[in-house]
Structure formats: C-alpha cells, structure tokens
Design a protein around this motif. Structure first.
Motif, short mmCIF file in Angstrom:
data_model
loop_
_atom_site.label_atom_id
_atom_site.label_comp_id
_atom_site.label_asym_id
_atom_site.label_seq_id
_atom_site.Cartn_x
_atom_site.Cartn_y
_atom_site.Cartn_z
N CYS A 284 1.36 -7.41 70.50
CA CYS A 284 0.31 -6.96 69.58
C CYS A 284 -0.33 -5.63 69.98
O CYS A 284 -0.78 -4.89 69.11
CB CYS A 284 -0.80 -8.02 69.49
SG CYS A 284 -0.26 -9.51 68.66
N PRO A 287 1.30 -2.07 68.32
CA PRO A 287 0.98 -1.74 66.92
C PRO A 287 -0.53 -1.65 66.66
O PRO A 287 -0.97 -0.82 65.87
CB PRO A 287 1.59 -2.91 66.12
CG PRO A 287 1.81 -4.00 67.09
CD PRO A 287 2.01 -3.35 68.42
N ALA A 288 -1.29 -2.50 67.34
CA ALA A 288 -2.73 -2.53 67.05
C ALA A 288 -3.46 -1.35 67.69
O ALA A 288 -4.32 -0.73 67.07
CB ALA A 288 -3.33 -3.84 67.52
N LYS A 293 -2.23 -0.37 63.27
CA LYS A 293 -1.79 -1.34 62.26
C LYS A 293 -2.67 -2.57 62.22
O LYS A 293 -3.31 -2.93 63.22
CB LYS A 293 -0.36 -1.79 62.57
CG LYS A 293 0.69 -0.80 62.13
CD LYS A 293 2.04 -1.47 62.20
CE LYS A 293 3.12 -0.56 61.64
NZ LYS A 293 4.41 -1.19 61.66
N ASP A 294 -2.66 -3.25 61.10
CA ASP A 294 -3.25 -4.58 61.03
C ASP A 294 -2.29 -5.54 61.71
O ASP A 294 -1.08 -5.27 61.75
CB ASP A 294 -3.41 -5.02 59.56
CG ASP A 294 -4.44 -4.17 58.84
OD1 ASP A 294 -5.21 -3.48 59.53
OD2 ASP A 294 -4.47 -4.21 57.60
N VAL A 295 -2.83 -6.66 62.22
CA VAL A 295 -1.93 -7.60 62.91
C VAL A 295 -2.24 -9.03 62.49
O VAL A 295 -3.40 -9.44 62.40
CB VAL A 295 -2.09 -7.49 64.45
CG1 VAL A 295 -1.23 -8.53 65.16
CG2 VAL A 295 -1.73 -6.10 64.94
N GLY A 297 -1.35 -12.52 64.13
CA GLY A 297 -0.79 -12.99 65.40
C GLY A 297 -0.83 -14.50 65.51
O GLY A 297 -1.87 -15.12 65.30
N GLN A 477 -9.05 -1.70 60.66
CA GLN A 477 -7.91 -2.58 60.94
C GLN A 477 -8.37 -4.02 60.85
O GLN A 477 -9.49 -4.35 61.24
CB GLN A 477 -7.38 -2.30 62.35
CG GLN A 477 -6.59 -1.02 62.46
CD GLN A 477 -6.23 -0.72 63.91
OE1 GLN A 477 -6.83 0.17 64.50
NE2 GLN A 477 -5.28 -1.43 64.47
N PHE A 479 -7.43 -7.95 61.95
CA PHE A 479 -6.62 -8.80 62.81
C PHE A 479 -6.88 -10.26 62.45
O PHE A 479 -8.03 -10.68 62.35
CB PHE A 479 -7.00 -8.60 64.29
CG PHE A 479 -6.79 -7.20 64.80
CD1 PHE A 479 -5.82 -6.38 64.26
CD2 PHE A 479 -7.57 -6.71 65.84
CE1 PHE A 479 -5.62 -5.08 64.74
CE2 PHE A 479 -7.40 -5.42 66.32
CZ PHE A 479 -6.42 -4.60 65.77
N ALA A 526 1.21 -4.66 57.62
CA ALA A 526 0.66 -5.32 58.82
C ALA A 526 1.78 -5.78 59.75
O ALA A 526 2.85 -6.18 59.29
CB ALA A 526 -0.18 -6.51 58.39
N ALA A 527 1.52 -5.68 61.05
CA ALA A 527 2.50 -6.19 62.01
C ALA A 527 2.36 -7.70 62.08
O ALA A 527 1.25 -8.20 62.25
CB ALA A 527 2.24 -5.59 63.38
N VAL A 529 3.29 -11.00 64.03
CA VAL A 529 3.81 -11.45 65.32
C VAL A 529 3.69 -12.97 65.38
O VAL A 529 2.61 -13.51 65.51
CB VAL A 529 3.00 -10.82 66.47
CG1 VAL A 529 3.56 -11.24 67.81
CG2 VAL A 529 2.96 -9.30 66.34
#
Ligand SMILES: Nc1ncnc2c1ncn2[C@@H]1O[C@H](COP(=O)(O)OP(=O)(O)OP(=O)(O)O)[C@@H](O)[C@H]1O
Length: 888
Positions: A284, A287-288, A293-295, A297, A477, A479, A526-527, A529
């Motif tokens: 995380c 990318p964060a 980026k948005d994540v 997780g 961002q 999360f 968004a990433a 994970v």
C-alpha cells in the motif's frame, strides 16, 4: 456519549414530584448530570439534589459526574428565557432517561457558592480523562473559534479568571523553560503547560483531589522518565541519541528502503523495532504515499493495516512541510502565507471508540519527532475537552462517526473547514455499512468537498487561505481498509477484477462498500490490494471447537479458564445479558474477569481495557464492541462463548489473537442449536474442517458441582440485590421529599418475614461455605491421586491452589513436629495453554461437510419418525371411530 438535551420548563413547585420521577431512571445506570445554573431556586434545588446524589453515591448505586453549565447555554429554548436549574440525565447509550427543569430568578453570590460547593464534591469527566489517559488539553484559544453558543456561566468565568491568575504565576517559569530549548510553538509544549496550570488550579480548588493528582504527577514523571517526550520538529538529535543508545543497526531495516519513507518516519520505525514492512504495508505504501492513489486494502487481522494507511499520510504531510520550508527560504515570505498550517489534513473514521483511541495512539507513536499532531475524537468523553483539543488545530483527527458528526453539526470549525483535507480514511469499512448503523457517517461524507473538480493546482479561495499562492495541494485521497472486505463474494470478484463501479443505488443509503467508497470520493484508478487468503483468518490462528449442550457452556468455559488459563484470554458473548451472566458466575467461582460492552460508561470501558492489557493472564469478557481492531499483545486465546452473527464478526473476534506473526488459538462453543449456523458461517470462508478442542472429561463432575453451587448463589444474590435496590430507592425518595413511610405489616407477618430472611441467609451462607470448600482445593480430575499429579498440566489457578495447599499441609506438619516427612510437594510445572494442549492432543477433526450431512440424516430420520407416529395415531383413531360406529 451522545447527549440528548431537552428542557422541561416547569415550575419549582413540582420539585418533589420531579425528583421522584427522575431517580427511578438512575437505578443501576451510570449517568451524567448536566446542571444549568443561574437562579434563586438553585439554593433549594442544589441542596436537595446534592443530598440525594450523595446518598446514592455512598450506597454505591449511582456514579454521577456533575458537569456545570449555564441553563441558557446548555439548553437554549425555554430555559433561555427563564433560566433556572436543569438536570439532564443521559444514559451511556445516549438514550434519554430523565429530566427536570426548575425556575427562579438570579440570586447572586450566595447561590453561586452553594452551586460551587455542590460541583466541587465530584471529579469531573474532564479530570478523570486527563488522569487516566494523558490527553493533552491545550488552553482555550477563543480567537480561533467561530461564534458558537457560549456555555459560560458567571461562575465558570470566575473559574477561568482564577485559572488565569495561576497561569500568569506559572507563565514566567514556563517561558524560561521554553527559552531553554522546549519548542515554544509546539502544541505539546503548550498542552503540557496547560496541564500544569490545570493541576495548580485544581490544587487550589480541591484539596480532596491531592492524592489523585499526586498519582497523576507520578504517572507523568514515570512516562517522562521512559523517554516518551516528543522532540521538537526537525530536532531529531534526541531521537538519534535514543536510538543509538539502544544500538539500532540500520542495515537490519534494509527492507524498508524501497518504500522511500521520510527519515523521521524511519527513525520511528527503528524505535518501534519493526524490521520489515508487513506485506500490506509493502503493497500500500508506494501507491498511497508516492503515487497519490486511493487505496482499498484487505489483509488478515493483525497484519499492520493501521500503518499501511498511517505511514502514507505522515509521509505526504512531511514532504509538504519540507516543500513549504524550501519555498519560505526561497521567497522569504512568512510560512503562513505559503502554506497555512493548522488545517485538518486527515480524517480517519473507525467504528468503535477504543479503536479510535488505539489508532490515534499508534499514529502519535509514529509521528513522534515530527510536527504532526494527532487527536482522537470519540463519544463518551467530555465534548468540551475535545473541542479544546480541536482548538489546537491538529492535522490528523481519528474519531467515531457519532461524536465527529455531533461536533461538525455543532459548527466545530476545525472539523468543517475541510477544503484542505487530503486524506479520508475508513478503517473497518465493512462495519460502517452494517445495518445502517452509522447514519452520521453518511452526513460526514455528504459535507466532504468534491474531489473530482478541476481545482487541482489552483489556489484555494477560502476563509483561511486566500493568500496561498504557490502551494499546490494534491487532491484528496481515500483509503478504505478492513480484514473482511473480501468476505462479500460480490465484492471479492470486483476486487479481483479491479473494478469498483457500483450499480446505481436505488436509495441514498450507504449499504455497500462500493457505494460508500464512491460517495467518499474514491477514484476509479484506486489501488486495490487484497492479501487475504481463502479462509480470511490469520495464518497462524488455530481454530477449534467444543460441542456441548447450551447449558454446559459455562462448565466448558470454566474448564478452559481454570485448566488452561494461561496468557490473556478474550471471551466473546453476543448479548450483554449473556456477558453479565457469564462474568458473574466466573466471579463467584473465583476467576477474576474484566468486562467490556457498549452499555458501560466510557471511563469504565477504558479502565477495563487498561487493566486487561496490564494483566499477563487477564480475562476479558466482551461483546462485539471489542471484536474489531483492538491490538492487545499477548492475547493467546479467544473463546466464542456465543456464536457471532456473521462470518465477519467471527474473523475479527478470532483476530484478537495470532496478531503480528504470533500464533494463537480460538475456541468456539457450539451447542446443537448452533451447528447449522456455524456450518453456514464456515462456508462463507471456505472452511471445510475444524479441530476439536481436547477436553479431559474427568474434570467435568467436579466442575459441575462447583457450577451448580455458583448458579444457586448467583440467583439468590441477584434476587437480594434487586429487592434491596427497590427498597432503598423507595426509602430514599420518600426521605428526600420528607414523606413518612408507614409500616403496614402485622406483627405476625413481621415474624414470618424475619424467619424467612434468616432461613435464606443461612442457606446462602451454607452454599458459600460449600463452594469455598470446593474452591479451596485444586480442581482435580476424578481419578486424581492425592499424592501425585498427572494429566493436563497446571494453570495459574491450580498452581496457586497447590501452593496454598502445600503451605497448609506443611504448616500442619510443622505444628505436629513428629519428624515425619511432608507428604505434599509442589513442583513447578509448565502451564499448558490452550494452543499447547491442542498441539499435544491428537488431530481430531470435524469435517464440516460430513457433519452437515450427518445432521441432515438425523433430521430426516426424526422427520420420518414423526410422520410415522402421526400416521399410526391417525390410523388408530380411525379404527376406534369405525369400531364405535359398528357397535352403534
Ligand atoms: N512492520 C511491522 N513490523 C512488526 N510489527 C508491526 C509492523 N506494523 C505494525 N506492526 C504491529 O502489528 C500489530 C497489528 O497492527 P494493526 O493493529 O495495524 O493490525 P490490523 O491489520 O489493523 O489488525 P485488525 O484487522 O485486527 O484491525 C500492532 O501491534 C503493530 O504495532
């Protein structure tokens, strides 16, 4: 605690009736009384209420805190016009339970003195918070605050004037201190000085509290001596000394290099001894922190998700600070012009108060050595105090939706000026959408500025930062984190596909993670994970079960705790009633437990947590408020006394053990009624087999005896305390309104009553004696040899009992002095904790598919038998009918 405030503008003549009406609500409840003051009738009211409150406090029936406040300011409405005294009674749950309003005209100094005397007898919530949880309370800075309804009464003004006086006395010494090196602009330094001022103020005002204050100071000194003092921003030398003192070899931490974290953050990581980033952090942080980026997780419980979103936040804030400093150096302008500080940059929302406090502490720990301030905002604590914390303008706020929205909707400026918000985090996001529990979250999300606008890179034209010329903030961002995001099959597929687009929601409700994320401004790129495995639970968790009848759950729980009670244990109940029942039985059986549930006052909740944390073999009986997120080291065992309502809750409850790469064991007690629910639950995380927890059945007859006595005692004690509470309530209320109670009992009835009471008390004593006798000897398997111990090992309880027994026996022996050798010797044995017992035992496994099949067969058989019985019955009835008709 949410306060629901209403006023009843009725007259002082109704005083008796109204007090009488209020007190029933107090029974057994922990309440807070908010008192609005300002008028003549206060003298009467103050005395009256003071007496009643004191009586009940002494009787241990209520635990009240008096929070002063002006009638006008506290209530508004009718009271604003009429003034007077208002008593508000609010339960922990926020449910309104009682109220009283009285009127009168202002009577001057005398009333005020009375009121002060009334209030001074108690420790206010604020003080308790400070003592217990070291929250730093900055001094009020009125200039920063938007006009809000003032809560100030004359007496409070006087109080503040007094504080000011003392503050001015101490200012000189503080100034000298600051000059000597403590960063004067640091919030913490300020807060520290404020605490000192508060302390002095209280010393002058409340000699009663000296003892508490002493403890507080001692605690503080201890903390300071542990070296937890925060160095000023940029002043990392102290830190380095710390680290060098502890001889950290930076090479051991090479795995962090690729994450390119700020040196100040790396220092925190050295200090915390986190040698490698956890997989979720590894995945995380890039990318964060570096790609903006948005994540989304998802990773197993205890895998370090807090820092997976915490480090990127701190990283970006530090980078921005550095850029600002460079610009300041280049352009020579004031830093406030380039980049206004004191704006809210990150808002982190968690579903429970304890979790918010924990996340906040965790981030504070990592932010040590930076300028970044982190503040928790949770219900159940003084709103005033939290408002003061916010006046310090922390960059990061961690809170629960209820209290955050309460303050936001009340116009708390730091929380509503969101144009500079760079991070919006939903921890345990899937909990937020359960049963529409968090309506406030929806309101919070609704006031977040839009993220998709074209304002990137443009100056923000808002009240506080119109002059921001070159300062470019990246967009906000978002999360979203949880261990069980992937449990929703639909969502898992979306996670895998990497697409989050939700179907058009039919209504405005936040009923899915997708809608929640979208509404919170999550961007399409968004990433995602997802590191959870098929079974979702932590890798090193051993899951086991015990099949037993519902009524035998207490016995098995007692077995686990007394035979294997090693390491911390958390016992989860689904209902508060079951929690009360279980904890009370365990206490009668001599097992100390702490409890935690949502109806407890926040102070008590935090105390229970602290004590549990502090006890090596502590036992916490909790409802699902403790299921998510809590990170208590050394929890070795989790017992599911009642089955959780969902697979998510099961995963989170079990995840209180086996955290951060340690192992742990979960034991689920399954009654026949639970089996199908349990199978369904396991199905949702693709679990097909489960291990049976090994039980040494020969202990059970002895346990059953103890439990039977404990249950009888529990029942009698409950009945007695209920009766006592009812009687004393009637008596005290009658006294408070000067009513004489008539005794209607005839002499004969009195004699009978007396006899019954005596018989009852004799019965109780007998039960207690019998139980004490059983508890005084070690819990023994049926075939226990009095001379040699074999079997499942020795729990702390057993060890203690053995030692007692040994000292008794040896004492007897010494007294006799006949030269014989002592017969009993206690040799320290290794404890066998549940996980070890499991490993020692054979691999008895329950195949969930097989057992579901068996269960289906049994049910079919039962159904067939029933049908057959019914058929035969009908046949016989018809036959009889025919016979009857034939004879007629
Ligand atoms: N890189 C690391 N190395 C070692 N320990 C770590 C690391 N990062 C975090 N921890 C520790 O791991 C523990 C669990 O972390 P955290 O509470 O963030 O887990 P989580 O994934 O959020 O758990 P849950 O899903 O139950 O909320 C904490 O005690 C934390 O201090």
């Amino acid at each position: 605690m949410e306060k629901i405030r209403r006023d009843l503008g009725n007259g002082a003549s109704e005083v008796g009736d109204s007090i009488f009406a209020i007190w029933p609500c107090f029974r057994g409840a922990l309440v807070e009384v908010v008192m609005g003051v300002g008028c003549g009738s206060v003298t009467i009211w103050g005395n009256l209420i003071e007496t009643v409150i004191n009586n009940r406090r002494e009787a241990g029936q209520i635990d009240l805190s008096i929070v002063g406040g002006g009638g006008v300011a506290v209530t508004g409405g009718g009271a604003a016009v009429m003034g007077g005294l208002l008593v508000y009674v609010v339960e922990e749950t926020g449910r309104w339970v009682g109220e009283k309003g009285g009127l009168g005209k202002k009577n001057g100094e005398e009333d005020d003195q009375k009121r002060r005397r009334f209030i001074e007898g108690f420790l206010t919530l604020e003080e308790i918070d400070e003592v217990e949880y070291g929250l730093e309370i900055p001094k009020p800075e009125r200039a920063n605050k938007k006009e809000r309804p003032s809560k100030t009464t004359e007496s409070r003004k006087r109080k503040r004037a007094k504080k000011k006086e003392i503050r001015s006395k101490t200012t000189k010494s503080q100034e000298t201190k600051q000059k000597e090196g403590v960063d004067g602009s640091s919030g913490r330094a300020k807060a520290g000085s404020e605490e000192k001022v508060d302390e002095e103020t209280k010393k002058v005002k409340k000699p009663k509290k000296r003892k508490k204050k002493k403890q507080k100071t001692k605690k503080k000194e201890e903390k300071q001596s542990e070296g937890s003092e925060k160095p000023a921003a940029g002043g990392t030398s102290d830190f380095k000394e710390d680290i060098i003192g502890d001889s950290v070899d930076e090479a051991d931490y090479y795995a962090w290099n690729e994450l390119r974290l700020h040196p100040l953050l790396m220092e925190s990581i050295f200090r915390l001894r986190f040698k490698t980033p956890t997989p979720i952090q590894k995945a995380c942080i890039p990318p964060a922190a570096h790609q903006g980026k948005d994540v989304i997780g998802a990773a197993e419980t205890g895998s370090g998700k807090t820092l997976a979103f915490g480090l990127p936040i701190l990283q970006r804030l530090l980078e921005e600070q550095e850029k600002d400093n460079n610009l300041v150096a280049e352009k020579g302008e004031a830093v406030e012009k380039i980049a206004p500080r004191s704006l809210l940059r990150a808002l982190i929302i968690t579903p429970t108060r304890e979790l918010a406090l924990q996340v906040s502490n965790h981030l504070k720990e990592v932010a040590k050595g930076t300028n970044t301030r982190v503040v928790p905002i949770v219900g159940g604590m003084s709103t005033e105090k939290q408002e003061r914390l916010l006046q310090e303008r922390p960059e990061i706020v961690v809170g629960t939706p209820g209290r955050l929205w309460e303050l936001m909707s009340g116009g708390e400026i730091h929380l509503i000026e969101l144009h500079s918000l760079s991070f919006f985090v939903l921890d345990e996001a899937d909990r937020m959408i359960e049963n529409g529990h968090f309506r406030e979250l929806q309101s919070i999300i609704d006031i977040l500025p839009m993220t998709s606008g074209s304002d990137e890179g443009h100056p923000q034209n808002t009240q506080n930062c119109t002059t921001v010329a070159s300062f470019q903030r990246k967009k906000r961002q978002t999360f979203v984190f949880s261990a069980t995001l992937a449990l929703s099959a639909d969502f898992r597929q979306k996670l895998k596909r990497g697409s989050l687009k939700s179907k058009q929601s039919m209504n405005d409700e936040l009923n899915s993670i997708e809608t929640l994320s979208e509404r919170a401004g999550m961007k399409a790129n968004a990433a995602i994970v997802d590191l959870t495995n098929e079974t979702i639970v932590a890798d090193k968790l051993e899951e086991t079960f015990i099949e037993c009848r519902e009524e035998d759950k207490d016995a098995y729980l007692y077995y686990i705790l007394s035979v294997h009670g090693h390491g911390r244990t958390m016992v989860f109940c689904t209902s508060i009633a079951a929690l009360r029942h279980t904890s009370s039985l365990l206490c009668i059986l001599g097992i100390n437990v702490w409890t935690l549930h949502a109806q407890m006052q926040q102070r008590a909740r935090l105390k229970a947590m602290d004590r549990f944390r502090g006890s090596e073999h502590g036992i916490l009986v909790a409802t699902d408020v403790a299921a998510r997120g809590l990170d208590i080291p050394g929890v070795r065992t989790v017992v599911h006394y009642q089955l959780p309502h969902s697979a998510e809750v099961y995963v989170h409850r079990s995840g209180r053990t086996a955290r951060a790469s340690t192992d742990g064991c979960s034991i689920t007690l399954i009654s026949p009624n639970d089996t199908s629910k349990f199978a369904a639950l396991c199905k949702s995380f693709s679990k097909e087999t489960f291990r049976r927890f090994p039980i040494e059945l020969s202990y059970m007859p002895e346990i059953a005896k103890r439990l039977s006595l404990a249950r009888q005692l529990d029942k009698s004690l409950r009945r007695d305390s209920q009766e006592k509470a009812n009687k004393s309530w009637v008596k005290q209320n009658a006294e408070s309104i000067e009513l004489d109670m008539e005794d209607n009992e005839s002499e004969e009835e009195q004699v009978i009553n007396h006899k019954q009471k005596k018989a009852h008390s004799y019965h109780l004593k007998r039960l207690q004696k019998e139980l004490n006798m059983l508890l005084s000897r070690p819990l023994q398997p049926k075939a226990f040899s009095q001379r040699f111990l074999a079997g499942a090992g020795v729990s702390p309880l057993l060890q203690h009992q053995f030692e007692e027994l040994a000292s008794q026996k040896l004492g007897d022996f010494k007294k006799v002095g006949n030269g014989e050798r002592g017969k009993l010797l206690v040799i320290g044995q290794d404890f066998v904790e549940p996980l070890q017992a499991l490993r020692n035992a054979s691999h008895e496994v329950m195949d969930l598919k097989e057992s579901a099949g068996k269960r289906r067969n049994v049910e079919n058989l039962k159904r067939k038998r029933k049908e057959e019985k019914k058929r035969l019955h009908d046949q016989r009835r018809k036959q009889k009918k025919r016979q009857k008709a034939g004879t007629e």
